[in-house]
Scaffold this motif. Structure first.
Motif, mmCIF file in Angstrom:
data_model
loop_
_atom_site.group_PDB
_atom_site.id
_atom_site.type_symbol
_atom_site.label_atom_id
_atom_site.label_comp_id
_atom_site.label_asym_id
_atom_site.label_seq_id
_atom_site.Cartn_x
_atom_site.Cartn_y
_atom_site.Cartn_z
ATOM 1 N N ILE A 146 0.859 -1.168 -0.003
ATOM 2 C CA ILE A 146 -0.044 -0.114 0.117
ATOM 3 C C ILE A 146 0.986 1.215 -0.121
ATOM 4 N N HIS A 147 0.759 2.005 -1.124
ATOM 5 C CA HIS A 147 1.554 3.259 -1.314
ATOM 6 C C HIS A 147 0.758 4.502 -0.995
ATOM 7 N N TYR A 148 0.148 5.002 0.330
ATOM 8 C CA TYR A 148 0.736 4.536 1.477
ATOM 9 C C TYR A 148 -0.465 4.403 2.370
ATOM 10 N N PRO A 149 -0.224 3.389 3.492
ATOM 11 C CA PRO A 149 -1.567 3.054 4.287
ATOM 12 C C PRO A 149 -1.879 4.479 5.241
ATOM 13 N N ILE A 150 -1.158 5.207 5.572
ATOM 14 C CA ILE A 150 -1.433 6.339 6.454
ATOM 15 C C ILE A 150 -1.065 7.646 5.877
ATOM 16 N N ALA A 151 -2.179 8.676 5.539
ATOM 17 C CA ALA A 151 -1.956 9.705 5.228
ATOM 18 C C ALA A 151 -0.932 10.677 5.856
ATOM 19 N N PRO A 152 -0.100 11.337 5.563
ATOM 20 C CA PRO A 152 1.127 12.138 6.099
ATOM 21 C C PRO A 152 0.443 12.841 7.241
ATOM 22 N N HIS A 153 -0.721 13.823 7.088
ATOM 23 C CA HIS A 153 -1.336 14.443 8.087
ATOM 24 C C HIS A 153 -1.929 13.684 9.272
ATOM 25 N N LYS A 154 -1.868 12.510 9.049
ATOM 26 C CA LYS A 154 -2.526 11.389 10.245
ATOM 27 C C LYS A 154 -1.393 10.602 10.900
ATOM 28 N N GLN A 155 0.096 10.986 10.704
ATOM 29 C CA GLN A 155 1.053 10.320 11.283
ATOM 30 C C GLN A 155 1.288 11.042 12.152
ATOM 31 N N ASP A 156 1.969 10.539 13.490
ATOM 32 C CA ASP A 156 2.216 10.865 14.754
ATOM 33 C C ASP A 156 3.218 12.098 14.453
ATOM 34 N N ALA A 157 4.303 11.832 13.574
ATOM 35 C CA ALA A 157 5.296 12.836 13.353
ATOM 36 C C ALA A 157 4.852 14.021 12.822
ATOM 37 N N LEU A 158 3.628 14.257 12.194
ATOM 38 C CA LEU A 158 3.049 15.553 11.717
ATOM 39 C C LEU A 158 1.898 15.730 12.344
ATOM 40 N N HIS A 159 1.793 15.438 13.504
ATOM 41 C CA HIS A 159 0.259 15.677 14.346
ATOM 42 C C HIS A 159 -0.098 17.166 14.233
ATOM 43 N N PHE A 165 -0.314 18.796 11.524
ATOM 44 C CA PHE A 165 -1.287 18.884 10.338
ATOM 45 C C PHE A 165 -2.966 18.143 10.814
ATOM 46 N N SER A 166 -2.902 17.392 11.964
ATOM 47 C CA SER A 166 -3.871 16.353 12.207
ATOM 48 C C SER A 166 -5.264 17.105 12.128
ATOM 49 N N HIS A 167 -5.307 18.474 12.480
ATOM 50 C CA HIS A 167 -6.629 19.220 12.276
ATOM 51 C C HIS A 167 -6.930 19.323 10.883
ATOM 52 N N LEU A 168 -6.222 19.176 9.935
ATOM 53 C CA LEU A 168 -6.710 19.536 8.369
ATOM 54 C C LEU A 168 -7.854 18.728 8.029
ATOM 55 N N LYS A 169 -8.471 18.985 7.406
ATOM 56 C CA LYS A 169 -9.702 18.303 6.681
ATOM 57 C C LYS A 169 -9.226 18.217 4.947
ATOM 58 N N LEU A 170 -9.045 16.796 4.908
ATOM 59 C CA LEU A 170 -8.332 16.281 3.502
ATOM 60 C C LEU A 170 -9.141 15.257 2.960
ATOM 61 N N PRO A 171 -10.392 15.458 2.696
ATOM 62 C CA PRO A 171 -11.329 14.357 2.630
ATOM 63 C C PRO A 171 -10.783 13.410 1.294
ATOM 64 N N ALA A 172 -10.328 13.925 0.206
ATOM 65 C CA ALA A 172 -10.081 13.289 -1.003
ATOM 66 C C ALA A 172 -8.685 12.540 -0.435
ATOM 67 N N THR A 173 -7.769 13.166 0.220
ATOM 68 C CA THR A 173 -6.485 12.235 0.598
ATOM 69 C C THR A 173 -6.872 11.073 1.506
ATOM 70 N N GLU A 174 -7.850 11.392 2.495
ATOM 71 C CA GLU A 174 -8.009 10.183 3.596
ATOM 72 C C GLU A 174 -8.661 9.210 2.801
ATOM 73 N N GLN A 175 -9.742 9.505 1.861
ATOM 74 C CA GLN A 175 -10.377 8.342 1.046
ATOM 75 C C GLN A 175 -9.401 7.762 0.251
ATOM 76 N N ILE A 176 -8.245 8.358 -0.490
ATOM 77 C CA ILE A 176 -7.532 7.716 -1.153
ATOM 78 C C ILE A 176 -6.697 6.452 -0.304
ATOM 79 N N HIS A 177 -6.266 7.004 0.833
ATOM 80 C CA HIS A 177 -5.305 6.204 1.799
ATOM 81 C C HIS A 177 -6.114 4.971 2.305
ATOM 82 N N LYS A 178 -7.388 5.309 2.438
ATOM 83 C CA LYS A 178 -8.157 4.315 2.825
ATOM 84 C C LYS A 178 -8.479 3.244 1.960
ATOM 85 N N ARG A 179 -8.468 3.406 0.741
ATOM 86 C CA ARG A 179 -8.872 2.551 -0.600
ATOM 87 C C ARG A 179 -7.922 1.776 -1.423
#
Ligand SMILES: Cc1ncc(COP(=O)(O)O)c(C=O)c1O
Length: 365
Positions: free
Chosen positions: A311-324, A326-340
């Motif tokens: 999976i390239h890549y299983p967790i979106a960068p803004h959902k990584q602990d290292a980039l917390h 950015f965790s408040h950002l609303k990025l629905p297209a990105t999140e959907q892609i990383h899930k599927r």
């Protein structure tokens, strides 16, 4: 078992040439910035169509040094905002942070997975000074439009070409579509070393000069340091291996495209969303990425049928602990892609029967 990527098979094709090259390198014993590095730099700049190429230790450093180089030249300053795709590999975003700049995460076009032009336009503010376009999965970003936009707004345009060695469009090849481009030679890449490696290509002589210093302790002449530099050099022995593999890159990319075309024409399972491809040389299929709604179920099925996947890549960068931050950002297209998303096997050494088996298994899911 059909492995996701058989690196041993890929590199075994060059075993004898590698052994001879290693022997020569050992005889010469010029391990750091030797002739093999300058020869590869000249071959790779010629391949990309640029005036200059500088080898670096890896792709992350290549990106970071471009940004630090522009700071050194006064074209960027600390805190400037840099547009990056939200769904990229984390290295693109880390390079911006390492250079003390501020990433602006922008949503992709959900069909190409590359930067959405509309989203880029909506993210432009007076603090944005550069755009990093990533040619994700091997497909060129919309370079012509992004070039026009950056010209209009006086922005630097940088390519993250880590996944797109050899992709080309009417404007030219990956690495020659922007002010400066970064490549990775991580072993799994279309042009992969036998360890870490990277390079920067550019037509900008000023940037080239500063990068030559930055990657080598700020030094051109041994023990004379002109600026505060780094240690990020391409190894001489890796350069010899890369020169050998570069000769086969176009053929390898062509084979990847043949496999991709076969997947695209023969996979007909409505549960699988196939990637967008316009059939041109603008894609070199570093990865063949499909989407599926119930991914865990699909991966179990592939495992049961001995088909490798990644999976390239299983967790979106803004959902990584290292980039917390950015965790408040609303990025629905990105999140959907990383899930599927899930990547099917593709490589220049895949046998035709293996390609057919993957198609058959995916169609019976
Ligand atoms: C899109 C992208 N950017 C940057 C990098 C960083 O390259 P490296 O791993 O050589 O540092 C990679 C590869 O790992 C990548 O896929």
């Amino acid at each position: 078992m059909i492995s996701f990527l058989d690196l041993r098979k890929i590199n075994n094709r060059f075993r004898e040439e590698f052994q001879e090259a290693f022997s020569r390198s050992l005889d010469a014993s010029h391990f750091i910035l030797g002739d093999n590095v300058s020869r590869f730099e000249s071959e790779f700049s010629q391949y990309c169509g640029t005036k200059f190429c500088i080898g670096t230790a890896n792709g992350l450093d290549a990106l970071t040094l471009i940004l630090i180089g522009y700071i050194q030249l006064g074209k960027l300053k600390k805190g400037d905002k840099i547009i990056v795709p939200a769904n990229t590999f984390i290295a693109t975003i880390l390079s911006v942070l390492h250079a003390d700049l501020e990433p602006v995460l922008v949503e992709p076009n959900p069909d190409t997975y590359n930067l959405s032009l509309q989203e880029v336009k909506e993210s432009l503010t007076k603090d944005v000074k550069a755009i990093i376009m990533v040619h994700l999965y091997g497909q060129l970003a919309e370079a012509e439009e992004l070039r026009y936009l950056s010209h209009q707004h006086d922005l630097l345009l940088i390519e993250d070409a880590a996944q797109a060695h050899g992709a080309s469009c009417i404007l030219g090849g990956a690495g020659n579509l922007s002010h400066a481009a970064a490549f990775s030679f991580y072993p799994s890449k279309n042009l992969g070393a036998l360890g870490d490696g990277g390079a920067i290509t550019t037509n900008d002589s000023e940037l080239y000069e500063v990068l030559s210093l930055l990657r080598n302790y700020g030094s051109k002449e041994k023990y004379k340091n002109e600026i505060i530099g780094y240690n990020s050099r391409l190894d001489d022995v890796q350069a010899t291996f890369l020169s050998i593999k570069l000769k086969r890159l176009d053929d390898d990319n062509q084979r990847r495209c043949v496999i991709a075309k076969q997947y695209l024409s023969d996979i007909n399972n409505p549960k699988i969303k196939l990637p967008f491809y316009n059939g041109s040389s603008n894609h070199v299929f570093y990865a063949f990425v499909v989407e599926v709604e119930h991914r865990a179920d699909f991966t179990k099925f592939l495992d049961k049928h001995n088909i490798g996947w990644l999976i390239h890549y299983p967790i979106a960068p803004h959902k990584q602990d290292a980039l917390h931050r950015f965790s408040h950002l609303k990025l629905p297209a990105t999140e959907q892609i990383h899930k599927r998303i899930i990547s099917l096997p593709i490589s220049p050494v895949m046998a035709s029967e293996e390609v057919r088996s993957v198609i058959e298994v995916v169609n019976t899911y």
